[in-house]
Design an enzyme around this catalytic site. Structure first.
Site, PDB file in Angstrom:
ATOM      1  N   GLU A   1     -61.769  13.760 -52.875  1.00 22.68           N
ATOM      2  CA  GLU A   1     -60.434  13.739 -52.286  1.00 22.68           C
ATOM      3  C   GLU A   1     -59.799  12.547 -52.192  1.00 22.68           C
ATOM      4  O   GLU A   1     -58.550  12.505 -52.423  1.00 22.68           O
ATOM      5  CB  GLU A   1     -60.874  14.309 -50.873  1.00 22.68           C
ATOM      6  CG  GLU A   1     -59.367  14.913 -50.495  1.00 22.68           C
ATOM      7  CD  GLU A   1     -59.664  15.551 -49.001  1.00 22.68           C
ATOM      8  OE1 GLU A   1     -60.607  15.581 -48.478  1.00 22.68           O
ATOM      9  OE2 GLU A   1     -58.631  16.080 -48.318  1.00 22.68           O
ATOM     10  N   ASP A   2     -60.635  11.438 -51.827  1.00 24.05           N
ATOM     11  CA  ASP A   2     -59.951  10.132 -51.306  1.00 24.05           C
ATOM     12  C   ASP A   2     -59.860   8.870 -52.430  1.00 24.05           C
ATOM     13  O   ASP A   2     -59.481   7.889 -52.099  1.00 24.05           O
ATOM     14  CB  ASP A   2     -60.540   9.653 -50.090  1.00 24.05           C
ATOM     15  CG  ASP A   2     -60.217  10.598 -48.912  1.00 24.05           C
ATOM     16  OD1 ASP A   2     -59.098  11.413 -49.068  1.00 24.05           O
ATOM     17  OD2 ASP A   2     -60.874  10.568 -47.886  1.00 24.05           O
TER      18      ASP A   2
END
Ligand code: MN
Length: 717
Positions: free
Chosen positions: A76-77
């Site tokens: 996600e990051d």
């Protein structure tokens, strides 16, 4: 900041033989890709995955789970992809990490509390591996622990509310009560600060007052246990603020009416000791009988075991006491099988029970799995095998049966949306209407005004609502079509009998007929003519009874000749997919073996057989047409009509008749007509076995002198 070595030491303690190589590598990779990122606390981002991994180590999870915890935010990051994770750490870790990522992508809506139950189910359904949920819970727990770093109180309250609505209940469902309680306690503070502070102050005040009381109960219990030769540990503990708050709310109590803000627990060595201890306590203080719960004899589905009893204590107050062995306490306290709170009012259903049994197995036996596939097989969960959970474009969750399609979804939204559905997008991509929806899909429906449902949809829709609505629409359509067909039939037949259909409607005669047949309106009557339930002649004979007798005669003659085979069900006809269905031959086109034919499904009167090129077939609705074939062994005779054009000649009828009888065919009807131009016309309806026989007869008739032309005609009237 917690260090990876602390976590590894924890793991070696419960799994000394475990291979932690994957954890080392996950740690290094996570540190690399998160490098430079910061938490709101000002700490390096890496502190978060480390804390999450530490929580999982507290739950004694396997190495893949800990590695996945360290990597849970990288897809996600950071630029890392699922493929990267799979290549470096294997499919199991990649599966867990991508599962956590998918859960993070779920939209959080403002209407969350109203559909919390659906969202919880959705999360559990989407996480086909229980470890995904465990990481998600640990992730949320650490985020709640650090919620104070959020600047906006509104955001804090929002996250806290979501935690109360979604994550605390999931933790409860999985039997991880220490997480549930910690989540609730923090969330309580951020959602209802005033209430929290009030209860906090009251508990603190009570603590001072109750100090002596707790001491007294402790001492008396200990003394009694010694008397009975029962070695034990006794703990007195305060209830959580949130539990007290809930109890006050649900039972409308004032704080001082919540008698059990302190609960006692006695830990012994064996089960017989537990029962002995219970007896001893009951001899000391009077038990409240309906408050005695024996979860040792009847363990909860999540394996929780303990005896709970409430007694009237030394100061006349109720005292709640739990009695269990240290093993039982261990199960409830440590690992995933943390606190199973006695105050959890909800009954545990079977699937949670099974799931819990599995979690224990995972904790206890993880070192016994040699085959990674076998292990994986054991971490797969499917808690809701019959349902899927999908999102509307507004982020609302809808529950559908498995294998439901966009059409089901459309009908679930609204009947109109279903009817006008012409396309669907799933997660932003156009898909066919037959596409099977999956949990987590975001579905939007494309509608077109004035579009109508398709009968084909019945082949793939799953929901009762969609099926019912589509069928209702088809029926309404058929009724409409039947009405216009019935009207056409009546008008035509009436005209032949020199009657005006419209006039009979206007005069009210038709309404009278409708009533005779038990219909509410003329429209219903006409529609039923179209459906084939009534003939126009039946209608007319009721409207004009004087015409009836004439008709009867004619009909009885015909039925004498052809009636025999009318009653037989399979007159040399094979109806696709249907056995023993009533088959009738249409009088309009008189099909013969050898003709290409089509069936028309009538209402209640079986299948009518027409020639494919019959004009009436063209007018009929496609839905009710059905493929039919001649069978090989037809032995029947069928009526066929021919028209013979001749130079008028006396005696010609006898010549033609002799040709027909030469072929062993019977003449049903013979009519002659003489035109002024000197052309004679003969119409015959004859019984033949096939088109072959008919062709031969026609060829021979053509050879009769003065015959100009022979034609098969559709109808003889
Ligand atoms: Mn996270």
């Amino acid at each position: 900041m917690i260090r990876i070595t602390d976590i590894l030491e924890k793991i070696w303690e419960y799994n000394p033989e475990g291979d932690t190589d994957v954890i080392d590598r996950a740690y290094i990779y996570s540190a690399q890709v998160h490098d430079g990122q910061m938490r709101l606390s000002g700490e390096p981002y890496l502190s978060h995955p480390l804390e999450v991994a530490d929580i999982l180590a507290d739950m004694r999870l396997d190495a893949d789970s800990i590695a996945a915890a360290l990597l849970h935010d990288v897809i996600e990051d950071t630029p890392a992809t699922k493929e990267d994770i799979e290549n470096m750490f294997g499919p199991s870790v990649a599966h867990i990490v991508s599962g956590v990522t998918k859960l993070s992508a779920l939209p959080s809506t403002t209407k969350i509390s109203q559909q919390a139950e659906s969202l919880r189910k959705m999360i559990l359904a989407m996480a086909d591996d229980i470890r995904v949920v465990l990481i998600k819970l640990a992730d949320r727990l650490h985020n709640m622990r650090t919620l104070n770093y959020h600047r906006s109180p509104k955001k804090q309250a929002g996250i806290a509310q979501e935690t109360l609505d979604i994550y605390a209940p999931i933790a409860a469902r999985l039997g991880i009560f220490w997480i549930k309680h910690e989540l609730e306690e923090i969330a309580f503070y951020y959602t209802m600060r005033d209430e929290y502070e009030r209860i906090h102050a009251m508990v603190n005040r009570a603590k001072d007052e109750k100090e002596n009381y707790i001491q007294e109960v402790n001492e008396k219990l200990l003394k009694k246990m010694k008397e009975m030769d029962l070695t034990c540990d006794i703990k007195g503990r305060y209830k959580q603020h949130y539990s007290i708050y809930q109890k006050m709310m649900s039972q409308s109590l004032e704080f001082n009416e919540v008698y059990d803000i302190v609960a006692f627990r006695i830990i012994l060595d064996s089960v017989p000791q537990c029962y002995a201890a219970m007896g001893a306590i009951h001899s000391l203080w009077k038990p409240i009988y309906y408050k005695i719960k024996d979860y040792i004899g009847n363990p909860k589905p999540n394996m929780y075991q303990s005896i709970h009893t409430t007694v009237v204590g030394p100061r006349g107050e109720r005292v709640e006491i739990q009695i269990r062995t240290s093993d039982m306490d261990q199960i409830a306290e440590s690992g995933i099988a943390a606190h199973w709170s006695y105050k959890e009012g909800t009954k545990v259903d079977e699937s949670t029970g099974e799931l819990f049994a599995w979690i224990r197995k995972l904790v206890e036996n993880q070192e016994n799995y040699n085959d990674p596939d076998e292990f994986l097989e054991n971490v797969r969960i499917d808690l809701y095998p019959d349902e899927i959970y999908v999102f509307t474009p507004q982020g609302e969750i809808k529950i559908l049966p498995k294998q439901a399609t966009p059409v089901d979804f459309a009908y679930l939204i609204h009947t109109e949306v279903g009817a006008q559905c012409t396309g669907a997008k799933v997660n932003g991509k156009l898909v066919p209407l037959t596409q099977l929806l999956k949990t987590g899909d975001k579905v939007s429906i494309i509608t077109t005004k004035d579009h109508n449902p398709s009968p084909d949809w019945l082949n793939f829709v799953k929901t009762v609502k969609a099926k019912t609505k589509i069928r209702a629409w088809i029926n309404a359509q058929e009724k409409e079509r039947s009405y216009s067909l019935g009207r056409e039939m009546c008008e035509k037949t009436f005209r032949k009998k020199n009657q005006s259909f419209n006039a009979l409607v206007k005069s009210g005669e038709m309404m009278r007929v409708a009533e005779i047949f038990g219909f509410k309106s003329v429209d219903d009557l006409i529609a039923n003519v179209g459906f084939g339930k009534l003939t126009p002649l039946q209608v007319l004979s009721k409207a004009k009874p004087e015409l009836e007798k004439q008709e009867e005669k004619k009909e009885s003659i015909i039925s004498k000749i052809v009636g025999r085979r009318k009653k037989k069900s399979t007159n040399g006809i094979i109806v696709e997919g249907l056995n023993d269905i009533l088959v009738r031959f249409s009088k309009c086109c008189n099909p013969l073996p050898g003709d290409s034919i089509i069936g028309y499904i009538t209402q209640g009167q079986g299948v009518t057989i027409h020639r494919k090129n019959c004009l009436n077939v063209m007018k009929m609705s496609d839905e009710r047409q059905i493929e039919v074939q001649w069978s090989d062994n037809f032995t029947e005779s069928y009526p066929a009509s021919i028209k013979v054009r001749t130079d008028d000649r006396f005696g010609l009828l006898a010549d033609i008749a002799s040709v027909i009888s030469k072929y062993k065919s019977n003449i049903l009807i013979a009519k002659t007509e003489t035109k002024e131009t000197g052309v004679g016309l003969f119409y015959f309806t004859i019984l033949v076995g096939s088109t072959d026989q008919l062709r031969k007869i026609m060829t021979d008739i053509r050879k009769v002198k003065k015959v100009m032309d022979v034609k098969r005609i559709v109808k003889n009237d």
